[in-house]
Design a protein around this motif. Structure first.
Motif, PDB file in Angstrom:
ATOM      1  N   GLY A  13       0.667  -0.472   0.160  1.00 15.74           N
ATOM      2  CA  GLY A  13       0.055   0.174  -0.346  1.00 15.74           C
ATOM      3  C   GLY A  13       0.423   1.509   0.107  1.00 15.74           C
ATOM      4  N   GLU A  14      -0.029   2.293   0.113  1.00 16.06           N
ATOM      5  CA  GLU A  14       0.935   3.702   0.018  1.00 16.06           C
ATOM      6  C   GLU A  14       2.043   4.102   1.369  1.00 16.06           C
ATOM      7  N   ALA A  15       1.067   4.326   2.501  1.00 16.26           N
ATOM      8  CA  ALA A  15       1.657   4.618   3.413  1.00 16.26           C
ATOM      9  C   ALA A  15       0.963   3.977   5.016  1.00 16.26           C
ATOM     10  N   PRO A  16       1.529   3.550   6.334  1.00 17.46           N
ATOM     11  CA  PRO A  16       0.406   3.517   7.216  1.00 17.46           C
ATOM     12  C   PRO A  16      -0.635   5.373   7.492  1.00 17.46           C
ATOM     13  N   GLY A  17      -1.872   4.738   8.058  1.00 12.84           N
ATOM     14  CA  GLY A  17      -2.779   5.745   8.436  1.00 12.84           C
ATOM     15  C   GLY A  17      -2.634   5.195   9.773  1.00 12.84           C
ATOM     16  N   GLU A  64      -2.422   2.044  12.288  1.00 12.55           N
ATOM     17  CA  GLU A  64      -1.514   1.566  12.112  1.00 12.55           C
ATOM     18  C   GLU A  64      -0.288   2.004  12.602  1.00 12.55           C
ATOM     19  N   PHE A 124      -2.235  -2.217   7.492  1.00 10.13           N
ATOM     20  CA  PHE A 124      -3.558  -2.127   7.153  1.00 10.13           C
ATOM     21  C   PHE A 124      -4.432  -3.008   8.755  1.00 10.13           C
ATOM     22  N   ASN A 174       4.450  -1.284   2.740  1.00  8.95           N
ATOM     23  CA  ASN A 174       3.464  -0.491   1.902  1.00  8.95           C
ATOM     24  C   ASN A 174       5.023   0.621   1.610  1.00  8.95           C
ATOM     25  N   HIS A 201      -7.047   0.549  -4.228  1.00  9.59           N
ATOM     26  CA  HIS A 201      -7.228   0.743  -3.049  1.00  9.59           C
ATOM     27  C   HIS A 201      -8.157   0.366  -1.891  1.00  9.59           C
TER      28      HIS A 201
END
Ligand code: URA
Length: 285
Positions: A127-131, A134, A141, A167, A246
């Motif tokens: 994926g792109e980046a942790p939120g 995360e 994820f 990520n 996504h």
């Protein structure tokens, strides 16, 4: 009432209010003129202050890091490349990413979000980046989009023991902003090394950002999704790769889940050897 007259419960309620509104990071107590700072040579900025959620107030503060290495992103990316190449296994890679101070995202994140799942899996998803979730948990994820991803994988008989998740950048960008091209370039050697060490038979890029970063396709995820492309590995070999929508996008555009379903079925057929690109033989265990 002046803030220093507030009792603890009121302060906790105020912090919770800000966190619920998405304001989970205080950059500093005094304003900065970023335009003036950008005009001067790079200096180490003070570490930003994390605003903890109420539940985290009793936990010890995260360890403080040395300031990120100053220098042009190309130089830091070259350092990262040289460093990543020294990692002979995932544990070593994780340790050196943990110790790496060249990416400013580390200073605002709570912790490294390195990977989850099975390093021996045939399928690796990036994926792109942790939120925020995360960043709190330390695994990729695990928030709402991760839960949707788990359900998508489950629909084709996969779970986290059958995939490996990472990520393109391993630290949460503040406020969930998009990572800058410099941050992505600095972190790229690490995720490329991670792919080289996992040696998946199939790589899935989740969303436009991971697709652009790893597959060099900038023509939009709605065009590239569901197509088999090739990821060029660091050893000169290539891995069959498919961009998918996504899960965070699917939460906003649930009507497009039918497209994601098509792509998942294509993945399933390929794993079963019924369709799609020829896969490398499974790695010896
Ligand atoms: N979105 C991502 O791209 N990665 C995560 O780990 C979580 C949300």
């Amino acid at each position: 009432m002046p803030p220093d007259a507030w009792d603890r419960d009121s302060l906790v309620a105020l912090l919770d209010f800000h966190v619920a509104a998405g304001i989970d990071l205080a950059l500093d107590e005094t304003p900065h003129d970023r335009f003036a700072e950008a005009a001067t040579p790079a200096v180490a900025l003070p570490r930003p202050v994390q605003v903890p959620a109420a539940a985290a107030l009793s936990r010890p503060a995260p360890p403080s890091f040395p300031a990120a290495a100053a220098g042009p992103p190309e130089q830091v990316a070259a350092d990262a490349r040289a460093l990543a190449a020294t990692a002979e296994d995932l544990a070593a890679l994780r340790a050196l990413v943990e110790a790496f101070d060249g990416c400013a995202l580390k200073r605002t994140a709570r912790q490294l979000v390195f990977a989850d799942g099975n390093p021996q899996a045939d399928v690796m998803l990036v994926g792109e980046a942790p939120g925020a979730d995360e960043d709190r948990d330390g695994r990729p994820f695990v928030g709402r989009s991760g839960q949707l991803l788990d359900r998508m994988l489950d629909a084709i008989g996969l779970d986290r023991s059958a995939v490996y998740l990472a990520n393109t950048v391993p630290w949460r960008p503040p406020g969930n902003r998009t990572p800058t091209p410099g941050e992505v370039a600095i972190c790229l050697p690490f995720v490329r090394r991670q792919i080289a060490l996992v040696r998946p038979r199939i790589l899935i890029t989740l969303g436009a950002a991971a697709t652009a970063t790893l597959l060099d396709r900038k023509d939009g995820i709605t065009k590239t999704r569901g197509r088999w492309l090739a990821y060029a590995g660091e050893d000169g070999g290539s891995v069959p790769a498919m961009p998918m929508l996504h899960p965070a996008y699917l939460l906003r555009q649930p009507a497009d889940k039918r497209l994601a379903w098509r792509d998942l079925l294509a993945l399933r057929r390929t794993l079963d050897g019924r369709d799609g690109p020829e896969l490398a033989s499974p790695s010896p265990t």
